[in-house]
Enzyme design. Structure first.
Site, mmCIF file in Angstrom:
data_model
loop_
_atom_site.group_PDB
_atom_site.id
_atom_site.type_symbol
_atom_site.label_atom_id
_atom_site.label_comp_id
_atom_site.label_asym_id
_atom_site.label_seq_id
_atom_site.Cartn_x
_atom_site.Cartn_y
_atom_site.Cartn_z
ATOM 1 N N TYR A 173 -70.203 -29.251 -19.206
ATOM 2 C CA TYR A 173 -71.466 -28.625 -19.616
ATOM 3 C C TYR A 173 -72.620 -29.215 -18.829
ATOM 4 O O TYR A 173 -72.617 -30.405 -18.489
ATOM 5 C CB TYR A 173 -71.737 -28.880 -21.101
ATOM 6 C CG TYR A 173 -70.937 -28.018 -22.039
ATOM 7 C CD1 TYR A 173 -71.414 -26.787 -22.466
ATOM 8 C CD2 TYR A 173 -69.706 -28.445 -22.523
ATOM 9 C CE1 TYR A 173 -70.694 -26.001 -23.353
ATOM 10 C CE2 TYR A 173 -68.974 -27.668 -23.410
ATOM 11 C CZ TYR A 173 -69.476 -26.446 -23.815
ATOM 12 O OH TYR A 173 -68.749 -25.679 -24.688
ATOM 13 N N TYR A 197 -62.080 -28.755 -22.123
ATOM 14 C CA TYR A 197 -62.660 -30.095 -21.955
ATOM 15 C C TYR A 197 -62.198 -31.011 -23.080
ATOM 16 O O TYR A 197 -61.927 -30.562 -24.191
ATOM 17 C CB TYR A 197 -64.188 -30.034 -21.861
ATOM 18 C CG TYR A 197 -64.904 -29.434 -23.055
ATOM 19 C CD1 TYR A 197 -65.243 -30.214 -24.156
ATOM 20 C CD2 TYR A 197 -65.287 -28.095 -23.064
ATOM 21 C CE1 TYR A 197 -65.925 -29.675 -25.232
ATOM 22 C CE2 TYR A 197 -65.969 -27.545 -24.135
ATOM 23 C CZ TYR A 197 -66.285 -28.346 -25.227
ATOM 24 O OH TYR A 197 -66.955 -27.806 -26.292
ATOM 25 N N ARG A 240 -60.676 -29.193 -26.215
ATOM 26 C CA ARG A 240 -61.130 -27.896 -26.718
ATOM 27 C C ARG A 240 -60.520 -26.782 -25.874
ATOM 28 O O ARG A 240 -60.512 -26.856 -24.641
ATOM 29 C CB ARG A 240 -62.659 -27.753 -26.632
ATOM 30 C CG ARG A 240 -63.519 -28.652 -27.505
ATOM 31 C CD ARG A 240 -63.378 -28.509 -29.019
ATOM 32 N NE ARG A 240 -63.007 -27.222 -29.587
ATOM 33 C CZ ARG A 240 -63.823 -26.180 -29.771
ATOM 34 N NH1 ARG A 240 -65.086 -26.254 -29.411
ATOM 35 N NH2 ARG A 240 -63.391 -25.064 -30.329
ATOM 36 N N HIS A 261 -63.632 -21.683 -24.214
ATOM 37 C CA HIS A 261 -64.423 -20.911 -25.182
ATOM 38 C C HIS A 261 -65.829 -20.678 -24.660
ATOM 39 O O HIS A 261 -66.335 -21.428 -23.822
ATOM 40 C CB HIS A 261 -64.479 -21.601 -26.546
ATOM 41 C CG HIS A 261 -65.141 -22.946 -26.496
ATOM 42 N ND1 HIS A 261 -64.479 -24.098 -26.160
ATOM 43 C CD2 HIS A 261 -66.421 -23.319 -26.720
ATOM 44 C CE1 HIS A 261 -65.309 -25.121 -26.189
ATOM 45 N NE2 HIS A 261 -66.512 -24.685 -26.513
ATOM 46 N N HIS A 295 -69.681 -20.051 -26.365
ATOM 47 C CA HIS A 295 -70.477 -20.072 -27.597
ATOM 48 C C HIS A 295 -71.357 -18.836 -27.664
ATOM 49 O O HIS A 295 -71.987 -18.460 -26.659
ATOM 50 C CB HIS A 295 -71.364 -21.319 -27.627
ATOM 51 C CG HIS A 295 -70.618 -22.611 -27.698
ATOM 52 N ND1 HIS A 295 -70.320 -23.245 -28.882
ATOM 53 C CD2 HIS A 295 -70.092 -23.397 -26.720
ATOM 54 C CE1 HIS A 295 -69.660 -24.364 -28.643
ATOM 55 N NE2 HIS A 295 -69.504 -24.488 -27.330
HETATM 56 FE FE LIG Z 1 -68.150 -25.967 -26.470
#
Ligand SMILES: [Fe+2]
Lengths: 199, 232
Positions: B104, B143, B153, B156, B158
């Protein structure tokens, strides 16, 4: 009803550059911030300040708070509120959004106006929506005002709340050298757990 | 008569879902207090085209500095509907995600994977009159996170949506079909079986753009808000 609701998921730890980018100094824009009122907005200028605490009393540094409120005349800027007797304010939308990750003490701050009562004789309040890592579903609460004690005592939503917990919904008014400030802390758990609503 | 359908708690996670550890100290622990919806719940912020920049719907372009972002280009589209199947028109959809390497842009993300100088990973778009939205992006990478040992995770994206009032507000995550990490993810699994599958997009060869981008369909169902505008 034929369709089922899409499940909610946590906003996660990395919402900031998506939802509150300017506040966190990312290059993208954001749709709303804590600056809800401009110089032209009608109504009493107030500041809402608070912190969010977890079940061990630790400050939460990655929560996001949204506010939704009526203007000073008690009118919502939305087509479902078509009451011409309560004028819209072109300088007030009534929506704010702030994350708790940019202040040293993880406080949030909204500069807004005190809403008018939506119906005559009723307590004014602000709707609060809370998001954070570790919160699978956003939580709804309300902020009422400590200087409206007699109207608060008659409020139907407050009266649904166990009297011992009602204080968690009352923001306390302070007159400061820089204006009127209401303090509204949010406790996720513990003896002062904030009341959250289902509607 | 104005009505709001209740949150369907059989479709959502418990506030305290022990396998997802950070819910233990952050989840609401007391019962929610039922209240009757008022005008404050029948209304909410309405954002439209005025908040859209020309590249906001194209995450493959809105972060470019000196070239194309790395990764697999995808197009994500779907309809936003209420529980009665009515389209939710002109509602804002905000999205954010990791880059192709699972990193991110967020400063707090310490995952040892490269940032992409040409990818910011956030955008927004509006649904049209039929409730359809559409955006272009890069398929996000998986990640690691600290929930348990060797926790990852699933891929995905958001999503954040408003719908017609604050009652229809929804923040969720869109997952990808066939991801082996779904079966191991406590956030996905915190939602009851039978409901969690609604968060998994469908691959679509019809949405796929030839020679350009794989296509995914993710339909979203919000709480139904049926309001008669309040007049004087
Ligand atoms: Fe996330």
């Amino acid at each position: 009803m034929s369709l089922k609701q899409t499940p909610s998921q946590t906003v996660g730890p990395y919402f900031a550059y998506g939802l509150t980018a300017e506040q966190y100094h990312y290059p993208q824009s954001q749709i709303a911030s804590g600056a809800m009122a401009s110089d032209e907005t009608l109504g009493e200028r107030i500041r809402i300040v608070g912190q969010v605490f977890d079940g061990q009393g630790e400050r939460i540094n990655d929560a996001m708070i949204e506010l939704w409120q009526a203007n000073a005349a008690g009118r919502f800027d939305h087509p479902n509120d078509a009451r011409q007797s309560r004028p819209l304010d072109p300088n007030f939308k009534g929506f704010g959004r702030v994350g708790t990750g940019t202040t040293a003490d993880n406080s949030f701050r909204f500069d807004t106006i005190k809403p008018g009562a939506v119906q005559d004789g009723r307590a004014p309040y602000i709707s609060v929506i809370l998001f954070m890592r570790g919160l699978p579903n956003h939580a709804y609460t309300r902020l009422y005002f400590s200087d409206e004690a007699s109207l608060n005592a008659e409020d139907p939503a407050l009266n649904k709340v166990d009297s011992a917990r009602r204080d968690t919904l009352i923001a306390t008014r302070h007159e400061t050298s820089t204006g009127v400030e209401y303090r509204f802390d949010i406790h996720m758990q513990g003896p002062h757990e904030t009341v959250f609503f289902n509607f | 008569m104005s009505t709001i359908t209740k949150r369907d708690w059989a479709s959502h996670a418990a506030y305290i879902s022990p396998e997802y550890k950070s819910t233990l100290l952050r989840g609401v622990s007391q019962s929610l207090v039922d209240i009757d919806p008022e005008l404050s719940e029948l209304t909410g912020p309405a954002y439209g085209a005025e908040v859209l920049g020309p590249l906001d719907h194209d995450l493959t372009k809105n972060g470019q500095v000196n070239g194309e972002p790395q990764g697999e280009r995808i197009v994500v589209t779907g309809r936003v509907l209420d529980e009665n199947g009515n389209p939710v028109a002109n509602t804002l959809v905000e999205v954010w995600q990791a880059n192709a390497a699972g990193r991110y842009v967020h400063k707090a993300d310490q995952h040892d994977a490269p940032l992409d100088p040409n990818f910011l990973g956030s955008g927004r778009c509006l649904t049209d009159a039929n409730g359809c939205y559409r955006f272009y992006t890069i398929k996000p990478g998986a990640y690691p996170w600290g929930n348990h040992s060797n926790a990852w995770r699933p891929n995905h994206i958001h999503f954040s949506l408003f719908g017609p009032s604050i009652a229809s507000r929804l923040v969720t995550q869109m997952y990808f079909p066939g991801d082996p990490l779904l079966a191991l993810d406590p956030i996905y699994a915190s939602v009851p079986a039978g409901a969690r599958e609604r968060m998994v997009a469908d691959f679509s060869i019809d949405v796929t753009e030839e020679g350009f981008a794989l296509g995914y369909i993710f339909d979203i169902v919000l709480r139904g808000v049926n309001a008669t505008p309040m007049e004087d």
